[in-house]
Motif scaffolding. Structure first.
Motif, PDB file in Angstrom:
ATOM      1  N   ILE A  90       1.290  -1.268  -0.159  1.00 56.49           N
ATOM      2  CA  ILE A  90      -0.137   0.024   0.014  1.00 56.49           C
ATOM      3  C   ILE A  90       0.955   0.848  -0.002  1.00 56.49           C
ATOM      4  CG2 ILE A  90      -1.246   1.048   1.305  1.00 56.49           C
ATOM      5  CD1 ILE A  90      -2.749  -0.806   2.049  1.00 56.49           C
ATOM      6  N   ALA A  91       0.751   1.766  -1.263  1.00 56.31           N
ATOM      7  CA  ALA A  91       1.283   3.419  -0.864  1.00 56.31           C
ATOM      8  C   ALA A  91       1.195   4.447  -0.155  1.00 56.31           C
ATOM      9  CB  ALA A  91       0.785   3.736  -2.627  1.00 56.31           C
ATOM     10  N   PRO A  92       2.523   4.793   0.489  1.00 53.69           N
ATOM     11  CA  PRO A  92       2.034   6.102   1.256  1.00 53.69           C
ATOM     12  C   PRO A  92       1.351   7.459   1.013  1.00 53.69           C
ATOM     13  CG  PRO A  92       4.401   5.152   1.278  1.00 53.69           C
ATOM     14  CD  PRO A  92       3.979   4.507  -0.018  1.00 53.69           C
ATOM     15  N   ILE A  93       0.453   7.061   1.432  1.00 50.10           N
ATOM     16  CA  ILE A  93      -0.537   8.499   1.550  1.00 50.10           C
ATOM     17  C   ILE A  93       0.642  10.198   0.007  1.00 50.10           C
ATOM     18  CG2 ILE A  93      -1.883  10.426   2.142  1.00 50.10           C
ATOM     19  CD1 ILE A  93      -2.614   7.755   1.795  1.00 50.10           C
ATOM     20  N   HIS A  94       2.156  10.414   1.058  1.00 51.25           N
ATOM     21  CA  HIS A  94       2.908  11.881   0.428  1.00 51.25           C
ATOM     22  C   HIS A  94       2.963  10.731  -0.828  1.00 51.25           C
ATOM     23  CE1 HIS A  94       5.520   9.010   2.935  1.00 51.25           C
ATOM     24  NE2 HIS A  94       6.626   8.984   1.730  1.00 51.25           N
ATOM     25  N   THR A  95       3.010   9.180  -1.178  1.00 49.94           N
ATOM     26  CA  THR A  95       3.366   9.729  -2.689  1.00 49.94           C
ATOM     27  C   THR A  95       2.322   9.819  -3.169  1.00 49.94           C
ATOM     28  OG1 THR A  95       3.270   6.888  -2.358  1.00 49.94           O
ATOM     29  CG2 THR A  95       5.537   7.909  -1.255  1.00 49.94           C
ATOM     30  N   GLN A  96       1.447  10.046  -3.520  1.00 53.12           N
ATOM     31  CA  GLN A  96       0.257  10.053  -4.010  1.00 53.12           C
ATOM     32  C   GLN A  96      -0.158  11.542  -4.614  1.00 53.12           C
ATOM     33  OE1 GLN A  96      -2.666   6.674  -3.668  1.00 53.12           O
ATOM     34  NE2 GLN A  96      -1.361   6.590  -1.512  1.00 53.12           N
ATOM     35  N   PRO A  97      -0.747  11.834  -5.895  1.00 50.59           N
ATOM     36  CA  PRO A  97      -1.616  13.197  -6.162  1.00 50.59           C
ATOM     37  C   PRO A  97      -2.487  12.951  -4.803  1.00 50.59           C
ATOM     38  CG  PRO A  97      -2.309  11.819  -7.710  1.00 50.59           C
ATOM     39  CD  PRO A  97      -1.213  10.596  -6.554  1.00 50.59           C
ATOM     40  N   PRO A  98      -3.531  14.312  -4.528  1.00 49.88           N
ATOM     41  CA  PRO A  98      -4.478  14.432  -3.330  1.00 49.88           C
ATOM     42  C   PRO A  98      -5.698  13.076  -3.695  1.00 49.88           C
ATOM     43  CG  PRO A  98      -3.236  16.080  -3.461  1.00 49.88           C
ATOM     44  CD  PRO A  98      -2.860  15.595  -5.195  1.00 49.88           C
ATOM     45  N   GLU A  99      -6.420  12.682  -4.846  1.00 55.54           N
ATOM     46  CA  GLU A  99      -7.272  12.623  -5.607  1.00 55.54           C
ATOM     47  C   GLU A  99      -6.914  10.590  -5.287  1.00 55.54           C
ATOM     48  OE1 GLU A  99     -10.260  12.637  -6.293  1.00 55.54           O
ATOM     49  OE2 GLU A  99     -10.333  14.808  -6.451  1.00 55.54           O
ATOM     50  N   ALA A 100      -5.875  10.480  -5.734  1.00 50.88           N
ATOM     51  CA  ALA A 100      -5.550   8.933  -5.175  1.00 50.88           C
ATOM     52  C   ALA A 100      -5.402   8.536  -4.101  1.00 50.88           C
ATOM     53  CB  ALA A 100      -3.823   8.919  -6.163  1.00 50.88           C
ATOM     54  N   ALA A 101      -4.876   9.525  -2.896  1.00 57.48           N
ATOM     55  CA  ALA A 101      -4.901   9.938  -1.707  1.00 57.48           C
ATOM     56  C   ALA A 101      -6.219   8.926  -0.860  1.00 57.48           C
ATOM     57  CB  ALA A 101      -4.195  10.813  -1.147  1.00 57.48           C
ATOM     58  N   ARG A 102      -7.023  10.231  -1.253  1.00 58.04           N
ATOM     59  CA  ARG A 102      -8.112  10.364  -0.984  1.00 58.04           C
ATOM     60  C   ARG A 102      -9.226   8.712  -0.916  1.00 58.04           C
ATOM     61  NH1 ARG A 102      -9.053  16.195  -3.904  1.00 58.04           N
ATOM     62  NH2 ARG A 102      -7.938  17.624  -2.331  1.00 58.04           N
ATOM     63  N   GLN A 103      -8.564   8.487  -2.591  1.00 62.59           N
ATOM     64  CA  GLN A 103      -9.352   7.052  -2.839  1.00 62.59           C
ATOM     65  C   GLN A 103      -9.206   5.724  -1.717  1.00 62.59           C
ATOM     66  OE1 GLN A 103     -12.142   6.243  -4.667  1.00 62.59           O
ATOM     67  NE2 GLN A 103     -12.372   4.408  -4.440  1.00 62.59           N
ATOM     68  N   GLN A 104      -7.622   6.061  -1.426  1.00 64.23           N
ATOM     69  CA  GLN A 104      -6.775   5.019  -0.717  1.00 64.23           C
ATOM     70  C   GLN A 104      -7.934   4.819   0.836  1.00 64.23           C
ATOM     71  OE1 GLN A 104      -3.029   4.926   1.375  1.00 64.23           O
ATOM     72  NE2 GLN A 104      -2.686   3.899  -0.675  1.00 64.23           N
ATOM     73  N   TYR A 105      -7.751   6.508   1.016  1.00 63.50           N
ATOM     74  CA  TYR A 105      -8.683   5.876   2.182  1.00 63.50           C
ATOM     75  C   TYR A 105      -9.674   6.100   2.636  1.00 63.50           C
ATOM     76  CZ  TYR A 105      -8.715   9.441   6.891  1.00 63.50           C
ATOM     77  OH  TYR A 105      -8.988   9.569   7.845  1.00 63.50           O
ATOM     78  N   ARG A 106     -10.781   6.252   1.668  1.00 61.57           N
ATOM     79  CA  ARG A 106     -11.794   5.501   1.796  1.00 61.57           C
ATOM     80  C   ARG A 106     -12.015   4.024   1.317  1.00 61.57           C
ATOM     81  NH1 ARG A 106     -12.843   9.112  -3.129  1.00 61.57           N
ATOM     82  NH2 ARG A 106     -13.427  11.293  -2.449  1.00 61.57           N
ATOM     83  N   GLU A 107     -10.986   3.970   0.174  1.00 55.39           N
ATOM     84  CA  GLU A 107     -11.054   2.440   0.843  1.00 55.39           C
ATOM     85  C   GLU A 107     -10.467   1.437   2.003  1.00 55.39           C
ATOM     86  OE1 GLU A 107      -8.755   1.599  -2.794  1.00 55.39           O
ATOM     87  OE2 GLU A 107     -10.370   2.235  -4.167  1.00 55.39           O
ATOM     88  N   ARG A 108      -9.268   2.400   2.929  1.00 55.25           N
ATOM     89  CA  ARG A 108      -8.691   1.167   3.823  1.00 55.25           C
ATOM     90  C   ARG A 108      -9.580   1.529   4.888  1.00 55.25           C
ATOM     91  NH1 ARG A 108      -3.253   4.618   5.386  1.00 55.25           N
ATOM     92  NH2 ARG A 108      -5.167   5.438   6.316  1.00 55.25           N
ATOM     93  N   GLY A 109     -10.558   2.236   4.743  1.00 52.49           N
ATOM     94  CA  GLY A 109     -11.617   2.399   5.908  1.00 52.49           C
ATOM     95  C   GLY A 109     -12.633   1.855   6.020  1.00 52.49           C
ATOM     96  N   ALA A 110     -12.780   1.167   4.695  1.00 50.35           N
ATOM     97  CA  ALA A 110     -13.831  -0.018   4.362  1.00 50.35           C
ATOM     98  C   ALA A 110     -13.113  -1.249   4.664  1.00 50.35           C
ATOM     99  CB  ALA A 110     -13.738  -0.429   3.085  1.00 50.35           C
ATOM    100  N   LEU A 111     -11.877  -1.538   4.613  1.00 48.53           N
ATOM    101  CA  LEU A 111     -11.656  -2.609   5.451  1.00 48.53           C
ATOM    102  C   LEU A 111     -10.813  -2.835   7.382  1.00 48.53           C
ATOM    103  CD1 LEU A 111      -8.574  -3.101   3.270  1.00 48.53           C
ATOM    104  CD2 LEU A 111     -11.187  -4.514   3.028  1.00 48.53           C
TER     105      LEU A 111
END
Length: 312
Positions: free
Chosen positions: A18-39
């Motif tokens: 899972i890529a660290p937040i700081h390596t991603q553009p904001p939109e991708a980081a936001r989507q990853q945060y949503r997906e991680r929360g679901a888990l």
């Protein structure tokens, strides 16, 4: 010592790449945060009332979501205005939906979540402006919404804890704001200079890293001059007296641990009632990770109990 369940989560994230937040553009980081929360989040509890609302603000409409375990016909409820975490860059109504439901169910209070504008599209102080405007609106519309504006608290986690501390300070000094009865500060960011010892000791290896904090900082603040603006760093406000009672929760393996500790200490030294509870084995973000961590349920219940007591 780090909680074994936290170690399992950290190792699993590394194993899955899972890529660290700081390596991603904001939109991708936001989507990853949503997906991680679901888990990591438990099933959201059903409530008698969940209602999407909209409040006017200086930068345009602000989306809100109201949660309550009872209907307006059953009487006016005290209310927590809640600002979500996510470094002012990620997070939204959905990422904190379960937590807001849990707090409403366990406290007997209504919760109104604020979907404030995010950076870098909307930089400092847009998030502050939205949160203040939303809080004013909730108080003004309380009667229509079945809420009791005389029993109003603010709260949030991480960046949201920062915004709740700022709202409490602002409300103390401005007559256009409602009186705030309580502030719930869950591992709040209180000092944008990021120089406390915990930023070093916990700066790598525990999900939220010093690099990610720098990423959030640089997206949110226009330049380093804002580091010492109290609306970004409430710990640096010269006067922390005459503020609402506070519950401050910290995590032992969090870069923000000391910022919460120092803020609670300054609140108490200034004559306020402030309670600090540190979950020493936990990492940043644990309050929304009830599927992963046993201690999350304890923390949520603690928050609910303090809300119920403060707004009784």
């Amino acid at each position: 010592m780090l909680h074994p369940q936290a170690r399992v989560l950290i190792d699993l994230m590394a194993e899955r790449g899972i890529a660290p937040i700081h390596t991603q553009p904001p939109e991708a980081a936001r989507q990853q945060y949503r997906e991680r929360g679901a888990l990591t989040q438990p099933e959201p509890p059903a409530l008698a009332r969940v209602e999407d609302l909209s409040a006017p603000g200086p930068h345009g409409p602000i989306a809100l979501r109201l949660y309550a375990a009872s209907t307006p016909q059953q009487g006016r409820l005290p209310v927590l205005v809640y600002y979500h975490g996510g470094g002012w860059v990620i997070g939204d109504l959905q990422t904190h939906d379960t937590l807001c439901r849990q707090l409403a169910q366990a406290s007997g209070c209504a919760v109104v979540a604020v979907d404030y504008r995010l950076a870098p599209e909307h930089r400092f102080p847009a998030a502050v402006d939205d949160c203040l405007a939303a809080t004013r609106w909730v108080a003004a519309e309380a009667g229509r919404l079945g809420l009791d504006a005389s029993r109003l608290a603010v709260g949030g986690d991480s960046a949201g804890g920062n915004l709740a501390a700022v709202a409490s300070l602002y409300a103390r000094d401005h007559a256009d704001m409602p009186r705030i009865a309580f502030q719930l500060l869950i591992y709040p960011a209180t000092d944008q200079r990021r120089g406390t010892p915990s930023h070093e000791t916990n700066g790598d290896g525990y999900v939220l890293t010093r690099d990610t904090m720098t990423y959030f900082h640089d997206h949110y603040l226009i330049d380093d001059r804002h580091d010492t603006d109290w609306r970004a760093s409430p710990l640096l406000h010269e006067d922390l007296a005459r503020l609402p009672p506070a519950l401050v929760i910290t995590a032992g393996y969090d870069p923000l641990r000391d910022e919460g500790l120092y803020y609670a200490q300054r609140l108490t030294e200034a004559g306020n009632r402030a309670t600090l509870v540190s979950f020493e084995r936990m990492i940043h973000g644990f309050i929304t990770m009830g599927k992963a961590f046993d201690e999350t349920e304890t923390a949520v219940q603690l928050c609910a109990n303090e809300l119920r007591r403060a707004l009784a």
